[in-house]
Design an enzyme around this catalytic site. Structure first.
Site, PDB file in Angstrom:
ATOM      1  CG  ASP A   5      38.302  39.641  40.738  1.00 34.91           C
ATOM      2  OD1 ASP A   5      39.039  38.670  40.985  1.00 34.91           O
ATOM      3  OD2 ASP A   5      38.596  40.544  39.923  1.00 34.91           O
TER       4      ASP A   5
ATOM      5  CD  GLU B  12      46.698  36.762  44.294  1.00 34.85           C
ATOM      6  OE1 GLU B  12      45.577  36.952  43.784  1.00 34.85           O
ATOM      7  OE2 GLU B  12      47.633  37.591  44.240  1.00 34.85           O
TER       8      GLU B  12
ATOM      9  N   GLY C 211      45.660  45.367  34.889  1.00 39.99           N
ATOM     10  CA  GLY C 211      45.669  46.604  34.121  1.00 39.99           C
ATOM     11  C   GLY C 211      46.325  46.460  32.754  1.00 39.99           C
TER      12      GLY C 211
ATOM     13  CB  SER D 294      44.595  36.271  31.982  1.00 39.92           C
ATOM     14  OG  SER D 294      45.275  35.490  32.929  1.00 39.92           O
TER      15      SER D 294
ATOM     16  CG  ASN E 277      40.467  36.195  37.184  1.00 37.60           C
ATOM     17  OD1 ASN E 277      39.915  35.114  37.014  1.00 37.60           O
ATOM     18  ND2 ASN E 277      40.533  36.780  38.356  1.00 37.60           N
TER      19      ASN E 277
ATOM     20  CG  ASP F 138      38.159  44.301  34.467  1.00 41.69           C
ATOM     21  OD1 ASP F 138      37.454  44.809  33.575  1.00 41.69           O
ATOM     22  OD2 ASP F 138      38.172  44.752  35.629  1.00 41.69           O
TER      23      ASP F 138
END
Ligand code: G3H
Ligand code: 13P
Ligand code: ZN
Length: 349
Positions: free
Chosen positions: A83, A142, A190, A225, A266, A268
């Site tokens: 990543d 990206e 975040g 996301s 994605n 996290d």
């Protein structure tokens, strides 16, 4: 089953019209949570590690944990993805270690903070594509820059500072030959993405749809996301945490994205919130406990629940057995003979 390329996973997702969650890991418990969620929902899996994760866990520990997952769940296709690679060298080291997929995030300079020029982004991404495809490894690029900073990575600021320009997205895809394309549509990494439930003024789903119209066959990737659910925020705050009120990306917006070319999603932060909430609860309610298993087990279970929910919401549930893994060596042959095309289909404006 060998480790699978994200190119194969996402090609299959496109055929099936679903999205695949890409979940970040730093340790064994997070990998276990993802694999149990995948088994529970019969889902293909993308596990991803950031530079921060690789430094935290050390490459060999982390990579061999993935190989263990691969041995323990032979029926589940697993892609191991880097990543936010910040340079050619970072991507090369992941490829040489055995990752089946890498992200070259050339939207930022190698410092991981300063926005790069379009030309710089194209040059470093193309360099990674050439190296990776020759070895059968897939590449995510990206274009546009996400907001926020995670572990020192990110330009900071709002997600709206550098949203993706559709014409540049087309040019970037044509010049680099990436397998998937991360775009910036107002999200950031975040927990603190939006100050209220996002509408079209801050979460640019119309822009995503415009990019998909121009690049109808390109696998789009949505970073940042996490949905940052209120119930996970509340658990943390109920047990001594101090999160400020915040909103993430609503799942229905991600599902709209999936209907418009998003294939990799994605996540996290939601897992970080679930883990922290579960640990806080145990330590708050039973302060006499000190065996890490007493709080790591509920933490792992809390992450499994979030991952299984996302796998179901993104539509990948039920698709683990749809196809046989193509080895990375055979992927390399496919890139070489042109059967794995890297030339994007471009529609007129
Ligand atoms: O890109 C952001 C992911 O959440 C990884 O975060 O760099 O703190 O490991 P990290
Ligand atoms: P979140 O912080 O929203 O979970 O985003 C994770 C991500 O984009 C990793 O690349
Ligand atoms: Zn990201």
């Amino acid at each position: 089953m060998p480790l699978v390329s994200t190119r194969q996973l996402l090609d299959e997702a496109a055929k099936g019209g679903y999205g695949v969650g890409a979940f970040n890991v730093n340790d064994m418990e997070q990998i276990q949570a993802i694999m149990e969620a995948a088994k529970e929902t019969n889902s293909p899996v993308i596990i991803q590690a950031s530079r921060g994760a690789r430094a935290f866990a050390q490459d060999n520990y982390l990579f061999h944990l993935i190989l263990a997952a691969n041995e323990l769940y032979p029926e589940i296709p697993i892609a191991m993805h880097l990543d936010h690679g910040n340079s050619f060298e970072t991507c090369k080291s992941a490829i040489e270690l055995g990752y089946s997929s890498v992200m070259m995030d050339g939207s930022l300079k190698a410092d991981g903070k300063t926005p790069a020029t379009f030309e710089e982004n194209v040059a470093v991404t193309k360099q990674v594509v050439d190296f990776a495809h020759a070895r059968g490894v897939a590449v995510e690029g990206e274009i546009g820059v996400l907001g926020g900073i995670e572990d020192g990575h990110g330009a900071g600021g709002s997600g709206l500072d550098h949203v993706t320009d559709p014409d540049q997205a087309v040019e970037f895809a044509e010049l680099t030959g990436v397998d998937s394309l991360a775009i910036a549509i107002g999200t950031s990494h975040g927990a603190y993405k939006f100050t209220k439930k996002p509408d079209g003024s801050v979460l640019k789903m119309d822009l995503l749809i415009a990019i998909h119209k121009r690049l109808p066959k390109t696998h789009l990737v949505m970073h940042g996301s996490s949905s940052v659910p209120k119930d996970l925020q509340d658990i943390i705050n109920q047990y001594g945490g101090k999160l400020k009120e915040t909103w993430g990306v609503p799942v229905e917006e991600i599902q709209l994205g999936i209907r418009n070319g998003v294939r990799k999603v994605n996540v996290d932060t939601d897992n970080r919130l679930a883990i922290t909430g579960a640990i806080r609860k145990v330590l708050w309610e039973t302060p006499e406990k000190f065996d890490p298993r007493d709080y790591m087990k509920p933490a792992r279970a809390a992450m499994q629940k979030v991952v299984a929910q996302r796998m179901t919401q993104f539509g990948q549930a039920g698709h683990a057995g749809d196809y046989k893994a193509i080895s990375i060596a055979d992927m390399a042959k496919g890139y070489k003979d042109g059967s794995l095309s890297t030339k994007p289909l471009v529609a007129a404006r």
